[in-house]
Design a protein around this motif. Structure first.
Motif, PDB file in Angstrom:
ATOM      1  N   LYS A  84       8.934  10.134   5.946  1.00  0.00           N
ATOM      2  CA  LYS A  84       9.649   9.061   6.271  1.00  0.00           C
ATOM      3  C   LYS A  84      11.178   9.692   7.744  1.00  0.00           C
ATOM      4  O   LYS A  84      11.218   9.966   7.579  1.00  0.00           O
ATOM      5  N   ARG A  85      10.934   8.536   8.514  1.00  0.00           N
ATOM      6  CA  ARG A  85      12.257   7.814   9.389  1.00  0.00           C
ATOM      7  C   ARG A  85      12.889   6.618   9.990  1.00  0.00           C
ATOM      8  O   ARG A  85      12.562   5.818   9.307  1.00  0.00           O
ATOM      9  N   GLY A 134       7.138   5.305   8.938  1.00  0.00           N
ATOM     10  CA  GLY A 134       6.526   6.573   8.220  1.00  0.00           C
ATOM     11  C   GLY A 134       5.495   6.192   7.109  1.00  0.00           C
ATOM     12  O   GLY A 134       6.256   5.122   5.679  1.00  0.00           O
ATOM     13  N   GLY A 135       6.019   7.484   6.041  1.00  0.00           N
ATOM     14  CA  GLY A 135       5.307   7.467   5.007  1.00  0.00           C
ATOM     15  C   GLY A 135       4.295   7.065   5.132  1.00  0.00           C
ATOM     16  O   GLY A 135       3.223   7.343   5.561  1.00  0.00           O
ATOM     17  N   ALA A 136       3.989   6.815   3.784  1.00  0.00           N
ATOM     18  CA  ALA A 136       2.122   6.170   3.399  1.00  0.00           C
ATOM     19  C   ALA A 136       2.233   5.217   2.512  1.00  0.00           C
ATOM     20  O   ALA A 136       2.891   5.347   1.303  1.00  0.00           O
ATOM     21  N   ILE A 137       0.972   4.778   2.190  1.00  0.00           N
ATOM     22  CA  ILE A 137       0.687   3.845   1.396  1.00  0.00           C
ATOM     23  C   ILE A 137      -0.276   3.712   1.331  1.00  0.00           C
ATOM     24  O   ILE A 137      -1.728   3.886   1.559  1.00  0.00           O
ATOM     25  N   VAL A 138      -1.027   4.552  -0.220  1.00  0.00           N
ATOM     26  CA  VAL A 138      -2.168   4.945  -0.859  1.00  0.00           C
ATOM     27  C   VAL A 138      -2.888   3.747  -2.377  1.00  0.00           C
ATOM     28  O   VAL A 138      -1.957   3.365  -2.657  1.00  0.00           O
ATOM     29  N   PHE A 139      -4.110   3.330  -1.606  1.00  0.00           N
ATOM     30  CA  PHE A 139      -4.076   2.757  -2.899  1.00  0.00           C
ATOM     31  C   PHE A 139      -6.028   3.613  -3.207  1.00  0.00           C
ATOM     32  O   PHE A 139      -5.931   3.868  -2.566  1.00  0.00           O
ATOM     33  N   THR A 140      -5.357   3.158  -4.607  1.00  0.00           N
ATOM     34  CA  THR A 140      -7.112   3.852  -5.545  1.00  0.00           C
ATOM     35  C   THR A 140      -7.965   2.822  -6.119  1.00  0.00           C
ATOM     36  O   THR A 140      -7.061   1.923  -6.680  1.00  0.00           O
TER      37      THR A 140
END
Length: 108
Positions: A66-67, A93-99
């Motif tokens: 993240k920034r 930044g960072g991430a988003i994750v769907f499962t």
């Protein structure tokens, strides 16, 4: 089996991809564009067995930094620019994750 859909900043995509591959995950990369800043992202499609989902998420979280960035705002579009419209610091930044659950997989 699960399908992970991970949206990652382009700056982190190479290290995320190589880290996942090194751990034995099969990864498909898609070039995508975010709707807010209209900048490039990478969307990963990752097939994972139920017992390996946590490991994949751990890798993505660890490698997606993240920034903040400075960008022009769009609040003045159509109404003229205001003094406070020129720069705005926003997190990126960072991430988003769907499962998602996978009912069936066929490989031909």
């Amino acid at each position: 089996m699960k399908l992970l859909i991970a949206i990652v900043n382009n700056d982190d995509s190479a290290v995320v991809s190589s880290s996942l591959t090194r751990e034995g995950f099969t990864v498909t990369k898609l070039s995508t564009t975010g709707g807010f800043l209209m900048v490039g992202n990478t969307t990963f499609l990752i097939g994972a067995e139920d017992e390996t989902v946590a490991k994949a998420k751990e890798i993505i979280k660890e490698k997606s930094r993240k920034r903040t960035t400075v960008t022009s705002t769009t609040s003045g579009f159509g109404t003229g620019l205001r003094e406070d419209d020129f720069e705005n610091e926003v997190p990126v930044g960072g991430a988003i994750v769907f499962t998602l659950n996978v009912e069936d997989v066929d490989k031909f």
